[in-house]
Each structure stands twice: as C-alpha cells, then as structure tokens.
Design an enzyme around this catalytic site. Structure first.
Site, PDB file in Angstrom:
ATOM      1  N   SER A  46      -2.781  23.034 -37.926  1.00  0.00           N
ATOM      2  CA  SER A  46      -1.531  22.813 -37.223  1.00  0.00           C
ATOM      3  C   SER A  46      -1.571  21.359 -36.761  1.00  0.00           C
ATOM      4  O   SER A  46      -2.476  20.968 -36.004  1.00  0.00           O
ATOM      5  CB  SER A  46      -1.446  23.758 -36.030  1.00  0.00           C
ATOM      6  OG  SER A  46      -0.139  23.788 -35.510  1.00  0.00           O
ATOM      7  N   GLU A  47      -0.632  20.528 -37.225  1.00  0.00           N
ATOM      8  CA  GLU A  47      -0.809  19.086 -37.032  1.00  0.00           C
ATOM      9  C   GLU A  47      -0.692  18.647 -35.577  1.00  0.00           C
ATOM     10  O   GLU A  47      -1.057  17.534 -35.223  1.00  0.00           O
ATOM     11  CB  GLU A  47       0.117  18.257 -37.925  1.00  0.00           C
ATOM     12  CG  GLU A  47       1.598  18.318 -37.566  1.00  0.00           C
ATOM     13  CD  GLU A  47       2.344  19.269 -38.466  1.00  0.00           C
ATOM     14  OE1 GLU A  47       1.758  20.283 -38.894  1.00  0.00           O
ATOM     15  OE2 GLU A  47       3.532  19.002 -38.739  1.00  0.00           O
ATOM     16  N   ASN A  48      -0.221  19.545 -34.698  1.00  0.00           N
ATOM     17  CA  ASN A  48      -0.226  19.193 -33.285  1.00  0.00           C
ATOM     18  C   ASN A  48      -1.619  19.305 -32.658  1.00  0.00           C
ATOM     19  O   ASN A  48      -1.769  18.970 -31.486  1.00  0.00           O
ATOM     20  CB  ASN A  48       0.789  20.037 -32.500  1.00  0.00           C
ATOM     21  CG  ASN A  48       0.634  21.524 -32.717  1.00  0.00           C
ATOM     22  OD1 ASN A  48       0.271  21.946 -33.814  1.00  0.00           O
ATOM     23  ND2 ASN A  48       0.887  22.303 -31.697  1.00  0.00           N
ATOM     24  N   SER A  88      -6.197  14.750 -35.807  1.00  0.00           N
ATOM     25  CA  SER A  88      -5.371  15.643 -36.613  1.00  0.00           C
ATOM     26  C   SER A  88      -4.846  14.923 -37.852  1.00  0.00           C
ATOM     27  O   SER A  88      -4.877  15.454 -38.956  1.00  0.00           O
ATOM     28  CB  SER A  88      -4.208  16.174 -35.778  1.00  0.00           C
ATOM     29  OG  SER A  88      -3.548  17.204 -36.460  1.00  0.00           O
TER      30      SER A  88
END
Lengths: 217, 215, 215, 217
Positions: A46-48, A88
C-alpha cells in the site's frame, strides 16, 4: 452472468507467481486479490506506507491509522511492515514490485498510459501512479475495454496527458488479454464468445492477431 | 528541558506567507489540532507542501476551504473538490508532483542534497522545465529540494526531548518533513518522559523537533 | 514459507567476480559467519562495497588478508594495514568514497534513482571525473548508484519472512544494502516466527530478503 | 602544567550553546566533551549511527553493538536515538549539526582543510570527514599549532589533498584562538604568556592581528 470485474480479475491473478510483491490500484485492480489461486500467495503493498495489506476489517474493528491508498480502512497481515513515504516509493521506483495493476483512461500501442487527468475537466493529480508505472517490473492495465460512451480507450496514440511513456506490458479487459510489444499490441486471449473482429471493432489501435488465440478464463 | 509547549506558544509562530509542510495521507497522520490553530489565526497566502489536500472538513482541506492558501505543492487533490474549484478560478496555484518525487524532494532538503535523478515523469508534462539526463540507456529528471519554514507533524508518541514514533500508515510523510523545515512542531497523541523510548524504536530523533503539543 | 536456509544453500550462491555489499562499521554489524563462508569457499576477484575494510582478523578484513578482493569501494581503510599494503602494491584497487556519499549511492540503487547531487567532495579530488552543478550559489557533484549481486546483512533479529531489526550502532549500512542487491542474505542473531514483530518496529521489510541463516 | 588538550578543549567548549548538536572527531576533538560548562548541555552525534553519545562504559559493561566512530565502546544516553548511515549523513549534510570539531594536517587562510591523506604515505580514507566539513554549520579545527617536526600547519595554501574547500570557521590550538574570515585568518585570542609574534612565527599564513587581543582561557 460473470461480471467484467471477475473476468479481468481472474485473468490478472494468473499473471502472478507465488511470493510476488504487487501494488493494486484503487477500483477494478483491487478486485484482483479476490481471484488468486490457492497455491499463489502474493504480498500487497500500500503506497501510503506498508506491505502486508490485508482485507477490510469487520465493522467496528477499523483502526484510524490503518488505511489503504484510497483512504479506506484495511488491515495489516501478520508479517507486514510499515515505513515512511520515501521508503514506500523506494520500493516502487527501485524495481522491487513484481507488478502494478492500474486502471486507465487511455492506453496506446507504444505502451503509453494516460490515467491521471482530463485537462479542464478532471485534475485529481497523479498521486503515486507515475512512480508505480515507471518503477514496477510489470505494468498491467485492468479496465473495461471501451469508455462508457462506447469510444475506444486502446488507441494508436494517447491524446490525454501521459502518466508514463512506453511502460505498459499487459492490458486486460472483459473482452481479452493483450500484450504490448515493440511491434504493437498482440491479442493473446479472447474472452469466451468474443471474436477477434469484435475486439478489434472496439479498439482504435490495430491489434496484432496471431493464427491461434487462446480462450481467456 | 522539555520541548512540550502551550497552544499559544505554537499560535505565535504562524504568520502570513509562510511555507508550511504538513504530514498525512488523506488526513491520516495529519495533525488536526495544529491545522485548527492555523485556521483560527486566519493566516493567509500560505504555501503548503503536503501529500494531498485532504477533505473539505478534514486535514489540509480545512485551510483550502478557509481560503488561506496561495499555493499547494501536492501529489493529489481529487478528494477535495474545493481545491480544484479554486485552482480553476485562478485563486490557488497547484503544483502537482508525483508522490515519490515529492518524498525525495523533501528528503533532499533535509539531507543537504541538491537534488535527485528520478525516472518518474519522463515523457510526461512533469518533465517540463526540468533538466534531463540519459546514461546507460535510462533517462532521468533532475528534481530539486523543497524546504519549508514550518513542518507540522503528527506522532503517536513523543518523549519530552522530541523523539517520535508513529503508528502504521499514519507515518507517511511525517518523518521526512521533520528534517526539512526551520521549525518543527509536533502534535503527539501521547507524551512520555525523555529516556522512556528504546533508541532503536525511535523513527524521528528529537534533534529535529522544536515544539510539542498534546493532540 | 520460511526464508531460513542451511549454510550450504548460502555457500552455493557465491562465485568468483561477484560484486558484494557487506554491512558493518569497523566490523560492528558485519555478518562474520557469512564472511567466513566466503573465506572458506575461496572465491576470488570480488568487488566489495562496504564502509571500511575492518581489521586484519575481523569483518571484511578477512577477505583482504586472504587476497580475495579485486576492488574495494569503501570510505576508510585505515584500520587494516593489509588493505593499504595491497593497494600500494597494485594488487587491490581501492575507490575511496565519502561515507555519506557511499550511503546515498547505495540508497539510489535500492530506490531506483539515477543519482544524487551532493556538496560533499566539491573542491577535492573526489570531484575528478564527475559532473558538477551550480545553482543558487551552491555547487554539487552528481554521484551515481552502486548496485551489487549479493548483500550480506547482520541483523539482531529476523522473522522467518525476512523482516529485520537491528541493535544500536550495528544498524549502519545494513538497511541500505538490503535494498540494493539482487540477492540478500541475512545472518541473524535470533530468528522468530513471522508475525511476531510489530510492523512499526521493523527496519528492513522482509520483501527485500531472500535467505536467512542463524549467526 | 595545563596540557594543550585542556587549553584547546576548554576554549572550544565555550563555542557551544545549550542544546547544540555536535559531532566530535576522534582524538583531540573528543576531549572537548570534558570541558563543557555546567549550564551548557550539548548532544553528541556519532556518525556510525546515533545521537546521544555518552561516556565510555565501565569495564565489563561494554555492549558489542554500541561503539563510536572510532570503534571504541561507548554508551547511549537516555533520550538517544539510533538510525542507519543514510539518516546519519542526512543529519550531517543537511546542516543539522551546529558544529563539527576535527583535527587537521593542514589548514589555510582560505579556510581549506586537509586531514585525510598524505599521498604515498598515509591513505586511511576520508571516512565521514568530507561530509562533516561540508555539512556542519560551523567547522572548528582542534590541533596542536605546529607539526611534530616544528613545521607550520596553518599555511597560505594547503599542499595536501583537501578534505573540503573554504569550509573552516575556527582554528583552536594551544597558542591561540583564530577565526577564518574572507580577509584571512584573524587572531582573536592568545593563550596566556603567548605573544602575537610567537604565534606568527609558528604560522605560515599571515595572521590578521587586531589592536587588542583577548586572553584565551
């Protein structure tokens, strides 16, 4: 009747091999996770800021600090790990993702992708999409074959501002499974009941059509 | 010597025209109390550097609705219709930056680097006005640092010396902006005595932090 | 699915001419068991990327003494007289890189960046052969990524999925090299079940790690 | 008799203000920590990866994973924090250090410093020195005024390979306290019993000597 989401999700799920790290975009791409074969375990990023993205929590079990890149409550699976945005995107840009699955407004026969703005109309911003498309080892487009008004989305050349240039590897729609090559877009598989003529009719780019085409499923 | 201060000490630090970095991703990890102080003080003409403009009533979105921004440097504005409206009306300048590039530009400022070469944005409108480098068959854009006057951080826990830990996806841009601003103000959910955090669990060392309030 | 392997599985991965990154700072945080495996296998013509060449009987120094290196890319060789001796005799090529630049060059490889602009080394012999950039009155050197075939990591604790934590100053270059190599092998002081580490305490996510042995 | 180390250490300690983050090099610079006034608390950084560097542990209390940049056993004070080498040098390069104190082989009137190699003789490598000198807000040189053979170390122009160009702010020796300015090296203070003529005689660079010079102490 089988929904486009299921047809597309099932086909994309077969592109992964056990142990792959994958980022799934919001919307249609998210559905891919539901169709993985039992013997293939992939890890979702999840790129967050974490890996080990798990399913939506039960109502009342949400954690305000655990959301996906769309801001929806999710879970972190055992073995997951959290990090900051620089890490990330180091994962994303550094080629550590086996694949990213994203939706598209337009995609073309050079492998160009446009999925982040319609000038004067919709300018949400690229978020993490440009990094994902530039960085993932495989870029897979999951979308309905044509736009809501029936106009083609698979073009000779994108007309909207690009997300990235020449990065798309596969296009999967409810009509077929296509691979973008240096020669153009090759039609690899057709959904049951769909003919090569059907799919070409809804596609602006000239598809490369091999002698035999497998059935998608 | 504690870095924990009163709300009015923080209030005094804001003024018109500042460049302000704000942590958070769709308002998760955004210091809402600190944003509220800015709203209350009605400071204007701000440049905000943050991942996104949150929602109409939440996160950085509150500053947009209250028309306090001159410019937003962000990766995404799609969840706050007010941002797009002000942008289209020419009231608010929006610089859209790919999220990973935004992270690296902020990191450059904190780390004393003059820029990074990234493949992100090559062949798109993001490359406009930027130097391009090609070597070994790959093309990169030179992306330069982003500095701020103030960084506003949301931490799960702070010790009184400013050492910080974060929770899950609320970490996001917070550790990066903590290094890139002249003044770093933290809103912490919990404040503990200096020395009570394990040196190995600390994500942001207290040396970066100037002020802490309870959030 | 565990990433914990046997010593011979690791042994099989080494061969002559590889580029190998090794964690550690003056042998603190260096995986000595993994270095010993390389010594035992007698692989030659290695390029080693690491902070320093350790000591004559400790850390990367063991590979120097055993004449297994063709090239060392390091910031410091002063604690191992054998390195200087081989360098002066023309037997070993040494590329000296400022420590912060070494860290960033490794990070670039792991993060998919084409390079960084750093002020370090401007006006010194470090700038030889490098592109220089001047803007806003500051001058920077363009420093490019360093990649490796294998990274050898020392962790305090690993879970079976490869998530890692480090202890105190033994962390140093380990998290950086874990991102910059095709194959990442970890020597862990303690191995625990996947899922037993807090996601917020993990420094190196397991996605980077291929093999783990008990150290 | 007061040792050069004590004279130098005491003077440098006065350059710090409460709360400063400082990196002290190996050797003479390390001694500075012993001479801080009681009302000034500084935080020390160790470039191998932590802030909150504390004193040498008691014998038998050493931790194999807690060493300083010289590899010697040290301690981490309460409130200290550990990080990797990229973060450590982000702190150094990013201007977060109020000062670095380093030894020198040569320093010159342009503020150039040479302290990392003697070609053909001693090539230990620069370690973190080049980053420290380029990044710290103040660069303070702590050294004996002349070399062991009596030859000057404060020169018109360094002859050894530089560590950094035009970065030195202060030079402190057992003879005096000097500031490097764009006009040259200004003699600000003299050690007790030392005259301006004495110090100039041991200095190749032409010192700028104000009308009145304070006593160092």
């Amino acid at each position: 009747m089988v929904s486009p989401k299921e047809i597309i999700g099932k086909r994309i799920a077969k592109l992964f091999k056990d142990g792959d790290l994958v980022n799934l975009g919001i919307g249609m791409p998210t559905a891919v996770a539901n169709y993985l074969p039992n013997d293939v375990k992939i890890t979702l990023q999840s790129e967050n800021g974490f890996v080990g993205l798990g399913p939506t929590p039960l109502e009342g079990q949400e954690d305000k600090d655990v959301v996906n890149a769309g801001g929806q409550p999710v879970t972190i699976l055992p073995g997951g790990a959290c990090f900051d945005s620089a890490m990330s995107f180091a994962i994303i840009r550094g080629g550590h993702l086996a694949a990213t699955v994203l939706g598209a407004l337009q995609v073309d026969e050079q492998g160009n992708l446009a999925n982040w703005m319609i000038p004067g109309k919709m300018v949400p911003g690229m978020g993490g999409a440009m990094d994902l498309v530039a960085g993932a080892r495989k870029v897979i487009i999951a979308m309905e074959h044509a736009a809501k008004d029936g106009s083609p989305k698979i073009l000779k050349q994108c007309t909207l501002p690009l997300t990235a240039s020449r990065e798309v590897d596969f296009i999967v729609t409810e009509l077929g499974f296509m691979e973008v090559t240096t020669e153009g877009i090759v039609l690899k598989e057709l959904a049951p009941g769909v003919t090569a003529e059907d799919i070409q009719a809804k596609t602006e780019a000239k598809l490369i059509i091999p002698q035999t085409i497998a059935v998608m499923g | 010597m504690t870095k924990v201060v009163k709300r009015e000490d923080v209030y005094d630090k804001f003024c018109d025209g500042q460049i302000i970095m704000i942590g958070g991703f769709l308002a998760v990890g955004t210091p809402e109390v600190l944003v509220d102080i800015m709203v209350e003080k009605q400071i204007k003409d701000l440049t905000v550097i943050t991942n996104d403009t949150g929602f109409v009533g939440k996160g950085t979105g509150k500053l947009v609705v209250n028309k306090q921004l001159k410019k937003a440097i962000v990766s995404h504005i799609g969840t706050n219709q007010e941002t797009g409206k002000q942008m289209n009306a020419g009231e608010l300048e929006v610089e859209l930056v790919p999220q990973g590039t935004l992270a690296e530009r902020i990191r450059c400022a904190g780390a004393g680097l003059g820029g990074v070469l990234t493949p992100t944005g090559v062949g798109t409108i993001v490359e406009e006005g930027k130097e391009k480098f090609t070597y070994d068959g790959k093309t990169f854009l030179l992306e330069k640092p982003l500095f701020a006057d103030i960084a506003l951080i949301k931490a799960a826990k702070a010790d009184t010396g400013g050492n910080l830990v974060y929770r899950y996806s609320a970490r996001n841009f917070n550790p990066l902006i903590a290094m890139a601003a002249k003044l770093v103000i933290v809103e912490a959910e919990e404040i503990v005595e200096e020395g009570s955090l394990d040196p190995d669990e600390i994500i942001t060392p207290g040396i970066f932090v100037n002020m802490i309030i309870k959030g």
